[in-house]
Design a protein around this motif. Structure first.
Motif, PDB file in Angstrom:
ATOM      1  N   TYR A 164       0.770  -1.285   0.166  1.00 44.97           N
ATOM      2  CA  TYR A 164      -0.219  -0.007  -0.086  1.00 44.97           C
ATOM      3  C   TYR A 164       0.925   1.284   0.079  1.00 44.97           C
ATOM      4  O   TYR A 164       0.628   2.066  -0.595  1.00 44.97           O
ATOM      5  CB  TYR A 164      -0.990  -0.005   1.232  1.00 44.97           C
ATOM      6  CG  TYR A 164      -1.775   1.205   1.488  1.00 44.97           C
ATOM      7  CD1 TYR A 164      -2.522   1.887   0.415  1.00 44.97           C
ATOM      8  CD2 TYR A 164      -1.600   1.918   2.693  1.00 44.97           C
ATOM      9  CE1 TYR A 164      -3.151   2.818   0.578  1.00 44.97           C
ATOM     10  CE2 TYR A 164      -2.357   3.003   2.827  1.00 44.97           C
ATOM     11  CZ  TYR A 164      -3.159   3.534   1.745  1.00 44.97           C
ATOM     12  OH  TYR A 164      -3.743   4.760   1.859  1.00 44.97           O
ATOM     13  N   LYS A 217      -0.197   3.576   9.190  1.00 46.04           N
ATOM     14  CA  LYS A 217      -0.875   3.217  10.382  1.00 46.04           C
ATOM     15  C   LYS A 217      -2.268   2.400  10.027  1.00 46.04           C
ATOM     16  O   LYS A 217      -2.575   1.470  10.760  1.00 46.04           O
ATOM     17  CB  LYS A 217      -1.196   4.285  11.359  1.00 46.04           C
ATOM     18  CG  LYS A 217      -0.161   4.823  11.858  1.00 46.04           C
ATOM     19  CD  LYS A 217      -0.375   6.011  12.799  1.00 46.04           C
ATOM     20  CE  LYS A 217       0.724   6.866  13.491  1.00 46.04           C
ATOM     21  NZ  LYS A 217       1.781   5.942  14.074  1.00 46.04           N
ATOM     22  N   LYS A 219      -4.809  -0.437   8.312  1.00 46.93           N
ATOM     23  CA  LYS A 219      -4.901  -1.715   7.846  1.00 46.93           C
ATOM     24  C   LYS A 219      -5.387  -1.824   6.473  1.00 46.93           C
ATOM     25  O   LYS A 219      -5.977  -1.164   6.026  1.00 46.93           O
ATOM     26  CB  LYS A 219      -5.421  -2.627   8.954  1.00 46.93           C
ATOM     27  CG  LYS A 219      -4.898  -2.444  10.493  1.00 46.93           C
ATOM     28  CD  LYS A 219      -5.687  -3.515  11.354  1.00 46.93           C
ATOM     29  CE  LYS A 219      -5.234  -3.200  12.714  1.00 46.93           C
ATOM     30  NZ  LYS A 219      -5.813  -4.128  13.599  1.00 46.93           N
ATOM     31  N   ALA A 220      -4.913  -2.941   5.880  1.00 45.80           N
ATOM     32  CA  ALA A 220      -5.221  -3.252   4.682  1.00 45.80           C
ATOM     33  C   ALA A 220      -6.803  -3.255   4.394  1.00 45.80           C
ATOM     34  O   ALA A 220      -7.412  -2.964   3.428  1.00 45.80           O
ATOM     35  CB  ALA A 220      -4.768  -4.571   4.111  1.00 45.80           C
ATOM     36  N   ASN A 221      -7.354  -3.973   5.382  1.00 41.88           N
ATOM     37  CA  ASN A 221      -8.761  -4.021   5.204  1.00 41.88           C
ATOM     38  C   ASN A 221      -9.598  -2.816   5.379  1.00 41.88           C
ATOM     39  O   ASN A 221     -10.524  -2.316   4.673  1.00 41.88           O
ATOM     40  CB  ASN A 221      -9.668  -5.094   6.127  1.00 41.88           C
ATOM     41  CG  ASN A 221      -9.497  -4.589   7.632  1.00 41.88           C
ATOM     42  OD1 ASN A 221      -8.346  -3.957   7.735  1.00 41.88           O
ATOM     43  ND2 ASN A 221     -10.247  -5.018   8.326  1.00 41.88           N
ATOM     44  N   GLN A 222      -9.126  -1.718   6.126  1.00 47.44           N
ATOM     45  CA  GLN A 222      -9.333  -0.688   6.330  1.00 47.44           C
ATOM     46  C   GLN A 222      -9.403   0.170   5.080  1.00 47.44           C
ATOM     47  O   GLN A 222     -10.299   1.280   4.584  1.00 47.44           O
ATOM     48  CB  GLN A 222      -8.731   0.199   7.593  1.00 47.44           C
ATOM     49  CG  GLN A 222      -9.142  -0.377   8.805  1.00 47.44           C
ATOM     50  CD  GLN A 222      -8.213   0.242   9.766  1.00 47.44           C
ATOM     51  OE1 GLN A 222      -7.169   0.514   9.608  1.00 47.44           O
ATOM     52  NE2 GLN A 222      -8.892   0.307  10.914  1.00 47.44           N
TER      53      GLN A 222
END
Length: 246
Positions: A164, A217, A219-222
């Motif tokens: 990301y 900070k 996360k991938a799902n966020q």
């Protein structure tokens, strides 16, 4: 008070724009609601985005999370695409451009639900015969119209399974290249209100740096959820614009 608001919208727009794109949803409508002429608002947005994008990708590059080889290929493709889009923009109606944007973002949204928005763990990005033309098209679209171009770029990098942070850095490189030509044009034609633009620029730089800190900070799902939300908002805004043009 007016300058404080410009500072705040610069910060807010670039926090969102750095994380998932779509920052123009905040900056442009707000400036126009405040009575800023449309060309001055777009010009201020392009100049401030150019500077803030440079500040953000330079920060990532300085930390050795981007290589010059990766940046160079994205810079070249984005600059060529944006320039070509700018040339063709005068030949297409605003309705057609809005419809193109709706279709592209709709396709990206559908792809996100079948795995297209899952960032991976690849540390290196290589331009190839698939992503090269796509990024050229994103640059072309930005030169034509603009809204959602960095969001589309993030979907492209996600499809390549890069990290990301790598995707954020490369998308900001693209924004810098795509905005540079337009910014120079607006400056050369005297469309810039410098007091407004400089305040917006300061806010944009601050927002871009905050965005980078937050990007480390989240996360991938966020990220995936936020990317989809911004895409849906972009589509709804463009659908509204399309029907108001009828």
């Amino acid at each position: 008070m007016e300058y404080l608001l410009f500072l705040l919208i610069g910060i807010a727009g670039n926090v969102i724009g750095t994380l998932v794109g779509g920052g123009g949803l905040i900056t442009l409508p707000t400036m126009m609601l405040m009575g800023v002429p449309v060309h001055s608002a777009i010009g201020a947005n392009k100049v401030s985005n150019m500077v803030s994008a440079f500040s953000s990708f330079y920060t990532i590059f300085r930390r050795k999370e981007l290589s010059w080889a990766e940046m160079r290929s994205v810079l070249l493709v984005s600059l060529v695409g944006g320039s070509l889009g700018g040339v063709f923009a005068s030949f297409m109606s605003s309705q057609t451009l809005t419809l193109i944007a709706i279709v592209l973002l709709g396709f990206a949204l559908v792809m996100s639900f079948i795995g297209g928005a899952d960032f991976g763990d690849k540390e290196n990005f290589t331009m190839n015969r698939i992503n090269g033309p796509i990024l050229l098209g994103v640059g072309f679209y930005d030169g034509l119209f603009g809204p959602g171009s960095s969001t589309l770029a993030l979907y492209t990098y996600a499809h390549q399974k890069v990290t990301y942070m790598k995707a954020v850095g490369l998308s900001r490189v693209g924004v810098f290249a795509m905005c540079s030509g337009a910014a120079i044009t607006y400056i050369a034609t005297g469309k810039i209100e410098w007091s407004l633009t400089l305040v917006l620029m300061v806010g944009s730089i601050i927002g871009a740096q905050i965005g980078i800190v937050l990007a480390r900070k989240v996360k991938a799902n966020q990220v995936k959820i936020l990317l989809r939300v911004v895409t849906i908002v972009l589509i709804l805004q463009l659908v509204y614009d399309f029907f108001t043009q009828l």
